[in-house]
Design an enzyme around this catalytic site. Sequence first.
Site, mmCIF file in Angstrom:
data_model
loop_
_atom_site.group_PDB
_atom_site.id
_atom_site.type_symbol
_atom_site.label_atom_id
_atom_site.label_comp_id
_atom_site.label_asym_id
_atom_site.label_seq_id
_atom_site.Cartn_x
_atom_site.Cartn_y
_atom_site.Cartn_z
ATOM 1 N N PHE A 139 -12.136 105.468 51.979
ATOM 2 C CA PHE A 139 -11.067 105.333 50.998
ATOM 3 C C PHE A 139 -11.115 103.935 50.416
ATOM 4 C CE2 PHE A 139 -6.788 104.212 49.604
ATOM 5 C CZ PHE A 139 -6.506 105.288 48.771
ATOM 6 N N ASP A 224 -15.127 96.641 52.518
ATOM 7 C CA ASP A 224 -13.741 96.864 52.118
ATOM 8 C C ASP A 224 -12.879 96.615 53.352
ATOM 9 O OD1 ASP A 224 -11.219 97.846 51.617
ATOM 10 O OD2 ASP A 224 -11.910 99.659 50.601
ATOM 11 N N LYS A 253 -3.477 94.497 51.197
ATOM 12 C CA LYS A 253 -2.530 94.914 52.236
ATOM 13 C C LYS A 253 -1.938 93.741 53.023
ATOM 14 C CE LYS A 253 -3.332 99.803 52.598
ATOM 15 N NZ LYS A 253 -4.567 100.538 52.393
#
Length: 408
Positions: A139, A224, A253
């Site tokens: 993702f 990532d 995040k």
Amino acid sequence: MTQQHPDRSVFDQVMTPNYAPLDVIPVRGRGSRLWDQEGREYVDLAGGIAVNSLGHCHPELVAELKAQADELWHLSNVYTNEPALNLAQKLCDLTFADKVYFCNSGAEANEAALKLARRKAWNEVGEEKHEIISTRGSFHGRTLFTVTVGGQEKYTEGFRPAPGGITHIPYNDIAALEAAISDKTCAVMLEPVQGEGGVRPAEKAYLEAARRLCDKHNALLIFDEVQTGVGRSGALYAYMHYGVTPDVLTTAKSLGGGFPVGAMLATDEAAKALVVGTHGSTYGGNPLACRVASRVLDVVTRDEVKANVEARTAQLREGLQRINEEHRVFQDVRGLGLLVGAELVDEWHGKAKLFLQAALREGLMILVAGPNVLRMAPSLLVTEADIALALEQLERAVAQVKSETAAA
Ligand SMILES: *Cc1c(COP(=O)(O)O)cnc(C)c1O
């Protein structure tokens, strides 16, 4: 007419239907506790989906945000600003990076990384070197480029035509990577732990092989670390835990501890492809965001925080094993640091949501990662008492689901 305390039904009236939020509306948070409109208290092991790295309303972050609010909110990139320079300096000091690009989210950081990879290859070789390799189950965000690089079909359905030249291979499969990579590859994008895809950590040998193959084919290795970054793994970034250094790393995040911010970190060699005019973001490097993120890094790099991550990870994983000895609902408890996944046994596959809902009724917030895995990504400062209480609540939730629901 607007109400002062709108209830959940207002969501369905005025918000696009792409989310299905739970019924409770939290209104206040402190540390790893939240309170809803009715004043009911919850233990928060969801952490805003791995975002609230220092819990809710950490006093040092609140102080930075308030101080910056009185000084300067926004300039755009026509000017630089002190908080952005300070944050970039810190990120370069603390990591492999020589250069930093700021944006506002994980998807934007990945978009920047992918565009950089294409542009660099185009500069140095030509348009034929444009292929991007990613993994199934990965993702990388929700822009059209990042959902296409992400390895989950359901997120691209109905949005084609999509950007081309993207290949998906099985995760943790060295032979598949060896077979897929070539001199036409401009980048390999990997999560050191697949987060949304079920909390699946990479094997060290896999990341090492990816590094070797990228070097061989002059492709950028992009990690990532939007979910694994900023202390969650036990190291500041998971690449440090593995001892494999990427060319480009994306972080968001936890970086802002709840304030929107993202960044792409890069070596000089990679970053030089982004010459003036090639990419940008109006809000990227926003002073409020950068001021808060700088303090997040200061706190997260303290020794006692690292020690807490280690101790709470062990406590949480042991607790999950104990619940499992009693209830036999998990076939695997895995993760890295305070990103913990518990995969349900086959007969409970597809039903992770039931456990999340039961936990909420017990006063505990957790996450799922797909239909089969319970996921926890608490504050890095979560206390021993919070974890102990959360485990009691989770055990009651598991018992309740088992007694109320016949497994498929
Ligand atoms: C959440 C996430 C993203 C997307 O971040 P946004 O801030 O939602 O755009 C990208 N990659 C990974 C690994 C993530 O966990």
